[in-house]
Scaffold this motif. Structure first.
Motif, PDB file in Angstrom:
ATOM      1  N   LEU A   7       0.805  -1.251  -0.043  1.00  0.00           N
ATOM      2  CA  LEU A   7       0.122  -0.063  -0.032  1.00  0.00           C
ATOM      3  C   LEU A   7       0.849   1.377   0.152  1.00  0.00           C
ATOM      4  N   THR A   8       0.489   2.203  -0.857  1.00  0.00           N
ATOM      5  CA  THR A   8       1.225   3.586  -0.501  1.00  0.00           C
ATOM      6  C   THR A   8      -0.024   4.594  -0.420  1.00  0.00           C
ATOM      7  N   LEU A  30      -6.938   1.657   7.090  1.00  0.00           N
ATOM      8  CA  LEU A  30      -5.755   1.132   6.679  1.00  0.00           C
ATOM      9  C   LEU A  30      -5.546  -0.146   7.373  1.00  0.00           C
ATOM     10  N   PRO A  35      -2.452  -4.558   5.099  1.00  0.00           N
ATOM     11  CA  PRO A  35      -1.293  -4.862   4.309  1.00  0.00           C
ATOM     12  C   PRO A  35       0.052  -5.329   4.990  1.00  0.00           C
ATOM     13  N   VAL A  38       3.718  -1.062   3.728  1.00  0.00           N
ATOM     14  CA  VAL A  38       3.042   0.265   3.709  1.00  0.00           C
ATOM     15  C   VAL A  38       3.832   1.482   3.431  1.00  0.00           C
ATOM     16  N   PHE A 259      -3.516   0.257  -3.490  1.00  0.00           N
ATOM     17  CA  PHE A 259      -3.351  -0.873  -2.778  1.00  0.00           C
ATOM     18  C   PHE A 259      -3.181  -2.193  -3.908  1.00  0.00           C
TER      19      PHE A 259
END
Length: 281
Positions: A7-8, A30, A35, A38, A259
């Motif tokens: 994820l960013t 989040l 994730p 990240v 994502f």
């Protein structure tokens, strides 16, 4: 674990747009995504645990500007790390966290060791020349550090440039820069080649209310997988934008997150699998 979840998310600095409400929304959503790795931008130095919870292994960009910077968080321990100072010389806008962090994530087999490249180039509209130099510097550093194409390398972050810009075209193998070329797979474009997938757009009320009120919409947040001569060693199994719609009147950020779920290919690139006569015919 059949997929690696990456994820960013640029979370927008806490000084803007009612941070307590946005923080609660970001933290809940989040964490729900679960994730594995990240990349967060515009994050306060102590903000990772606040959003993701405890137990994460974190490597942050060393520079902080205006109380925020960037950080990479992993569920697994982090080994070797490197940082490239990307602040452009001779330019008036050069935030302290304009940098690239390359981190070895000690993920279990078959994923690790996994190398994550958290890239944060210059953000202003007219700084594409700087973004070209920054992308080239990052790509060359990664190629020298990790020359074996089978190594898992993921470059991600808020790259501040649309897909047709020179810096992104270079990273995704569509053009050379200064005699150099690489080829990273763009997770979004690999699944949705005909969809713009804007992550910074006037459809987002915080973009309209922010310091770029005439923004027309761009995709500037990416998950990219490095490829070798026969393509990337990881396949993009899924990719989507996250935290797009407001919840109970709260918009999480002026960026949408990206994502991606990565998987192993049916067989390693560059190798023909042994086929039986029945499967071949």
């Amino acid at each position: 674990m059949s997929r690696l979840r990456v994820l960013t998310m640029n979370v927008l600095a806490p000084e803007y747009a009612c941070w307590p409400d946005r923080r609660r929304l970001l933290a809940g959503r989040l964490r729900a995504l679960e994730p594995d790795v990240v990349a967060l931008q515009e994050i306060a130095p102590d903000g990772v645990a606040d959003l993701l919870g405890e137990g994460w292994h974190v490597v942050a960009h060393s520079g902080v500007d205006g109380g925020v910077g960037a950080a990479l968080a992993s569920r697994w321990p982090i080994g070797e790390t490197h940082e490239i100072d990307q602040r452009p010389a001779g330019r008036p806008i050069r935030p302290a966290w304009c940098a690239t962090v390359v981190a070895q994530v000690l993920a279990p087999p078959p994923w690790g060791p996994l190398w994550m490249v958290h890239h944060k180039p210059s953000w202003p509209y007219g700084y594409e020349a700087e973004r070209e130099v920054q992308a080239l510097r990052t790509a060359r550093f990664v190629e020298e550090l990790l020359p074996r194409p089978e190594e898992h390398v993921v470059l991600l972050g808020d790259l501040d440039a649309p897909p047709d810009s020179a810096s992104i075209r270079f990273l995704t193998g569509k053009q050379a820069l200064n005699g150099a070329s690489v080829c990273y797979t763009d997770a979004w474009a690999s699944l949705y080649p005909e969809e713009a997938g804007h992550t910074f757009t006037p459809a987002n009320a915080l973009v309209r209310a922010g310091d770029m009120p005439l923004e027309t919409g761009r995709r500037i947040d990416y998950v990219l997988v490095r490829g070798g001569p026969w393509g990337p060693p990881l396949a993009v199994a899924a990719c989507r934008r996250v935290l797009v719609d407001p919840i109970d009147g709260v918009q999480a950020s002026n960026h949408y997150g990206v994502f991606a779920e990565l998987a192993l290919p049916p067989h390693p690139p560059g190798a023909w699998p042994a086929l039986s006569r029945e499967s071949a015919g």
